[in-house]
Design a protein around this motif. Structure first.
Motif, PDB file in Angstrom:
ATOM      1  N   VAL A  80       0.818  -1.650   0.044  1.00 10.29           N
ATOM      2  CA  VAL A  80      -0.276  -0.137  -0.016  1.00 10.29           C
ATOM      3  C   VAL A  80       1.053   1.217  -0.323  1.00 10.29           C
ATOM      4  CG1 VAL A  80       0.064   0.342   2.726  1.00 10.29           C
ATOM      5  CG2 VAL A  80      -2.279   0.764   1.001  1.00 10.29           C
ATOM      6  N   MET A  81       1.515   0.377   0.486  1.00 16.48           N
ATOM      7  CA  MET A  81       3.019   2.441   1.004  1.00 16.48           C
ATOM      8  C   MET A  81       2.931   2.844  -0.914  1.00 16.48           C
ATOM      9  SD  MET A  81       4.139   4.424   2.225  1.00 16.48           S
ATOM     10  CE  MET A  81       3.521   4.759   3.981  1.00 16.48           C
ATOM     11  N   SER A  82       3.644   2.020  -1.650  1.00 13.60           N
ATOM     12  CA  SER A  82       4.596   2.200  -2.783  1.00 13.60           C
ATOM     13  C   SER A  82       3.334   2.538  -3.910  1.00 13.60           C
ATOM     14  CB  SER A  82       4.428   1.214  -3.554  1.00 13.60           C
ATOM     15  OG  SER A  82       3.002   0.242  -3.580  1.00 13.60           O
ATOM     16  N   GLY A  83       2.433   3.091  -2.994  1.00 13.46           N
ATOM     17  CA  GLY A  83       0.920   4.054  -4.004  1.00 13.46           C
ATOM     18  C   GLY A  83       0.890   5.047  -3.397  1.00 13.46           C
ATOM     19  N   ALA A  84      -0.082   4.307  -1.814  1.00 11.93           N
ATOM     20  CA  ALA A  84      -0.078   6.323  -1.165  1.00 11.93           C
ATOM     21  C   ALA A  84       1.221   6.562  -0.601  1.00 11.93           C
ATOM     22  CB  ALA A  84      -0.258   5.376   0.438  1.00 11.93           C
ATOM     23  N   ILE A  85       2.332   6.415  -0.760  1.00 11.70           N
ATOM     24  CA  ILE A  85       3.572   6.956  -0.646  1.00 11.70           C
ATOM     25  C   ILE A  85       3.003   8.754  -2.225  1.00 11.70           C
ATOM     26  CG2 ILE A  85       5.232   6.508  -2.402  1.00 11.70           C
ATOM     27  CD1 ILE A  85       5.788   8.160   0.250  1.00 11.70           C
ATOM     28  N   ILE A  86       2.511   8.445  -2.987  1.00 10.11           N
ATOM     29  CA  ILE A  86       1.935   9.479  -4.727  1.00 10.11           C
ATOM     30  C   ILE A  86       1.107  10.364  -3.744  1.00 10.11           C
ATOM     31  CG2 ILE A  86       1.718   9.451  -6.780  1.00 10.11           C
ATOM     32  CD1 ILE A  86       1.842   7.028  -7.384  1.00 10.11           C
ATOM     33  N   PHE A  87       0.305   9.705  -3.220  1.00  9.58           N
ATOM     34  CA  PHE A  87      -0.791  11.375  -2.584  1.00  9.58           C
ATOM     35  C   PHE A  87       0.369  11.592  -1.687  1.00  9.58           C
ATOM     36  CE2 PHE A  87      -2.742   7.455  -5.263  1.00  9.58           C
ATOM     37  CZ  PHE A  87      -3.318   8.562  -5.896  1.00  9.58           C
ATOM     38  N   ILE A  88       0.793  10.812  -0.768  1.00  7.82           N
ATOM     39  CA  ILE A  88       1.434  11.444   0.496  1.00  7.82           C
ATOM     40  C   ILE A  88       1.752  12.695   0.003  1.00  7.82           C
ATOM     41  CG2 ILE A  88       2.758  11.128   2.713  1.00  7.82           C
ATOM     42  CD1 ILE A  88       1.857   8.170   2.858  1.00  7.82           C
ATOM     43  N   ARG A  89       3.372  12.801  -0.844  1.00  8.67           N
ATOM     44  CA  ARG A  89       3.929  13.382  -1.508  1.00  8.67           C
ATOM     45  C   ARG A  89       3.188  14.905  -1.689  1.00  8.67           C
ATOM     46  NH1 ARG A  89       5.364  11.635  -6.549  1.00  8.67           N
ATOM     47  NH2 ARG A  89       6.150   9.415  -5.526  1.00  8.67           N
ATOM     48  N   ASP A  90       1.971  14.656  -2.028  1.00  9.12           N
ATOM     49  CA  ASP A  90       1.725  16.002  -2.651  1.00  9.12           C
ATOM     50  C   ASP A  90      -0.034  16.276  -1.556  1.00  9.12           C
ATOM     51  OD1 ASP A  90       2.539  15.813  -5.102  1.00  9.12           O
ATOM     52  OD2 ASP A  90       0.030  14.771  -6.079  1.00  9.12           O
ATOM     53  N   ASP A  91       0.011  15.266  -0.448  1.00  9.56           N
ATOM     54  CA  ASP A  91      -1.081  16.048   0.420  1.00  9.56           C
ATOM     55  C   ASP A  91      -0.192  16.628   1.169  1.00  9.56           C
ATOM     56  OD1 ASP A  91      -3.571  16.043   2.251  1.00  9.56           O
ATOM     57  OD2 ASP A  91      -3.408  14.429   2.981  1.00  9.56           O
ATOM     58  N   LEU A  92       1.158  16.171   2.379  1.00 11.18           N
ATOM     59  CA  LEU A  92       1.720  16.304   3.447  1.00 11.18           C
ATOM     60  C   LEU A  92       3.213  17.194   2.092  1.00 11.18           C
ATOM     61  CD1 LEU A  92       1.733  13.710   5.501  1.00 11.18           C
ATOM     62  CD2 LEU A  92       0.365  15.220   5.861  1.00 11.18           C
ATOM     63  N   SER A 149       1.154  15.284  10.320  1.00  6.49           N
ATOM     64  CA  SER A 149       1.660  16.178   9.626  1.00  6.49           C
ATOM     65  C   SER A 149       3.144  14.662   9.035  1.00  6.49           C
ATOM     66  CB  SER A 149       2.546  16.963  10.124  1.00  6.49           C
ATOM     67  OG  SER A 149       2.460  16.019  11.660  1.00  6.49           O
ATOM     68  N   PHE A 150       3.421  15.055   8.765  1.00  6.05           N
ATOM     69  CA  PHE A 150       5.007  13.910   8.840  1.00  6.05           C
ATOM     70  C   PHE A 150       5.100  14.312   9.882  1.00  6.05           C
ATOM     71  CE2 PHE A 150       9.136  13.132   7.763  1.00  6.05           C
ATOM     72  CZ  PHE A 150       9.832  12.173   7.384  1.00  6.05           C
ATOM     73  N   GLU A 151       5.788  14.577  10.692  1.00  2.00           N
ATOM     74  CA  GLU A 151       5.939  14.334  11.961  1.00  2.00           C
ATOM     75  C   GLU A 151       5.475  13.095  12.515  1.00  2.00           C
ATOM     76  OE1 GLU A 151       7.651  17.490  11.001  1.00  2.00           O
ATOM     77  OE2 GLU A 151       5.830  16.998  10.677  1.00  2.00           O
ATOM     78  N   VAL A 152       3.642  13.095  12.648  1.00  2.00           N
ATOM     79  CA  VAL A 152       3.436  12.359  13.643  1.00  2.00           C
ATOM     80  C   VAL A 152       2.853  11.159  12.673  1.00  2.00           C
ATOM     81  CG1 VAL A 152       0.892  11.741  13.921  1.00  2.00           C
ATOM     82  CG2 VAL A 152       2.065  14.119  14.461  1.00  2.00           C
ATOM     83  N   LEU A 153       3.089  11.376  10.839  1.00  5.89           N
ATOM     84  CA  LEU A 153       3.104  10.472  10.042  1.00  5.89           C
ATOM     85  C   LEU A 153       4.623   9.181  10.590  1.00  5.89           C
ATOM     86  CD1 LEU A 153       1.592   8.646   7.905  1.00  5.89           C
ATOM     87  CD2 LEU A 153       3.294   9.370   6.226  1.00  5.89           C
ATOM     88  N   MET A 154       5.703   9.548  10.818  1.00  3.82           N
ATOM     89  CA  MET A 154       6.524   9.136  11.230  1.00  3.82           C
ATOM     90  C   MET A 154       6.546   8.222  12.090  1.00  3.82           C
ATOM     91  SD  MET A 154       9.306   8.626   8.754  1.00  3.82           S
ATOM     92  CE  MET A 154      10.817   8.377   9.686  1.00  3.82           C
TER      93      MET A 154
END
Length: 539
Positions: A80-92, A149-154
């Protein structure tokens, strides 16, 4: 043999077993009854024996399935991360470096779970360690789902990584310890099957939810991964504890009860129990001598050194040949090949998921028939060919050859994951769960999982940067060279373990010639065939 000799005699060690179904399966008619009934009594006994054999195999199969559910979580997260990262990149609005860290950190931090998993499983048992793994992973997945945010996601990603570290090292150990020798290879491959199923589900989830808004779709993709925890919680109250761990805790009667359920007959169960008790006694004697497990691993004897070379080496080669780069960044690879639409990119990754899942089933069918080493040869040679073919195709077919370039890229990526799944993917975990002695098994498996996760993280966290420096095709040329080296490693350092008990495998590594050549399996296989024929009433 009469009833007194084989049924209720206290000398055979089964007088403590009170469950009627096991006593009934072992009981035989007296000579008088055989004379009155002719072949009828013997026929009834054979039917009871076959019924128990069938039931025991179904029971072990169910245990292996339930123990492998944690692997669905790992696979789903990877896919799922291989595709989700495309949208995470744009959203966050994350950078390329942050993207690499987000994708790769899960593998690196999972080493903490792997290291802790060995000690935890020795303390509280194998199955409850799997429960802890599920709880930690699901907590991390929930945090990622609602991350603002990216920090919470991490933070969520790091927790999920620890849970994965627990899960990837303990499931193969548990299955190896509960499985009969003849089926151990196939059953120990189950975690890899479920990882692949999870990856496929992740790819399908990416495609299914990609049409939602950019702020919601990736969150839904990650949230779906929480669902398997319900089944994991249910499974913990069904599967038994490892009989080998129970013996180490002096719970011999419980271990015997488990072995009666997981072996074809009581004689075989008693043989396995005797082997386990001998191995456990050696463990206790060495503990009494205060020889710490980790000290022994760090200053190994020649036999243990051979085990570590084989186990740790195959774990590292599984990852440094670039499988996680192929799985995590397949949309990036297909984009370089010429696919531009996001939905088409995700659809192409679904094909990769299907190839990976289908061929792991081929491995399960063949691993205990063909053996570990032949499948490793097919796998590593095939991967080398596909990795080189991908790099060559991206280099040669440029402007004007887009369709050939795209088709070849999809074919080579699918071929690479297929060859991975048919050999080194599952067999890596099979070998590391079966080659180490009982006293070291959990910690050594944890050490192997650490090497696996570190290599995975290094590949995942550096792929984009290296590709920017030397191009995607240049990176895959490097992977193809490493894969070619893995073929040589398999030839020189991986013995055949098919059909041997865990205790027999331990003896295999005590001799350098047998370790390199695996030349002792013929005698072991002859004894295994004789035992199988005897249990089926053929001799």
């Amino acid at each position: 043999m009469d009833l007194q000799e084989n049924g209720s005699s206290h000398e055979n060690g089964f007088s403590k077993i009170s469950k009627p179904k096991y006593q009934r399966m072992d009981s035989q008619p007296t000579h008088l009854e055989e004379e009155e009934d002719g072949d009828g009594g013997g026929g009834t006994h054979n039917r009871n024996r076959e019924t128990h054999k069938s039931n025991s195999r179904k029971y072990v199969f169910a245990c292996a399935v339930f123990a492998s559910l944690n692997s669905v979580l790992l696979g789903y997260d990877v896919g799922v991360m291989s595709g989700a990262i495309i949208f995470i990149r744009d959203d966050l609005h994350i950078s390329e470096v942050q993207e690499e860290v987000l994708v790769g950190c899960l593998s690196v931090v999972s080493l903490l779970g792997s290291l802790g998993g060995g000690r935890t499983s020795d303390a509280i048992g194998r199955k409850w360690t799997m429960g802890i793994a599920a709880i930690i992973f699901q907590t991390g997945a929930a945090i990622m789902t609602f991350a603002p945010s990216f920090e919470v996601l991490m933070i969520g990603r790091l927790l999920a990584g620890v849970g994965i570290g627990f899960g990837v090292m303990i499931a193969p150990v548990y299955i190896a310890e509960i499985s009969p020798s003849a089926a151990r290879g196939a059953l120990t491959s189950f975690p890899e099957i479920f990882i692949n199923m999870g990856i496929l589900l992740g790819y399908v989830s990416n495609y299914a939810f990609s049409g939602l808004s950019g702020h919601i779709n990736w969150r839904v993709m990650l949230a779906v991964g929480i669902l398997p925890s319900v089944f994991i919680g249910f499974a913990l109250f069904i599967i038994p504890e490892s009989p080998r761990w129970l013996v180490l805790q002096n719970r011999v009667d419980e271990a015997r009860s488990v072995l009666l359920k997981t072996n074809d007959n009581e004689v075989e169960a008693e043989e396995r129990l005797s082997e386990i008790e001998k191995a456990a006694q050696l463990t206790k004697e060495e503990k009494d001598a205060e020889k710490a497990v980790w000290r022994e691993l760090l200053t190994p004897s020649p036999g243990l050194r051979r085990m570590l070379i084989t186990g740790f080496g195959i774990q590292c080669f599984q990852q440094i040949t670039g499988i996680d780069a192929t799985v995590y960044y397949s949309p990036t690879i297909f984009s370089v090949a010429g696919i531009e639409d996001k939905t088409s990119l995700l659809a192409a990754t679904v094909a990769v998921g299907f190839a990976k899942t289908i061929f792991i089933l081929v491995a399960i069918l063949l691993i205990d028939r063909v053996g570990r080493k032949p499948l490793l040869y097919v796998s590593t040679i095939g991967m080398t060919t596909c990795l080189f073919g991908l790099a060559f195709g991206l280099t040669v077919f440029k402007q004007g050859f887009e369709e050939i370039r795209i088709g070849l890229a999809v074919l080579m990526v699918c071929g690479n994951v297929a060859f991975f799944s048919v050999g080194i993917g599952p067999i890596c975990w099979v070998l590391t769960s079966e080659i180490f002695p009982l006293r070291l098994r959990a910690q050594a498996a944890a050490l192997g999982a650490v090497g696996n996760r570190v290599c995975s993280g290094l590949v995942a966290m550096s792929f984009l940067s290296v590709s920017n420096a030397i191009t995607v095709q240049g990176t895959f040329y490097i992977f193809s060279v490493i894969s070619a080296i893995s073929v040589v490693f398999v030839y020189k350092f991986v013995p055949e373990t098919k059909g041997k008990s865990l205790e027999q495998i331990e003896m295999l590594f005590q001799n350098d010639r047998e370790w390199r050549g695996g030349e002792v399996e013929l005698g072991d296989m002859e004894r295994l065939v004789q035992k199988e024929q005897s249990s089926n009433g053929l001799v």
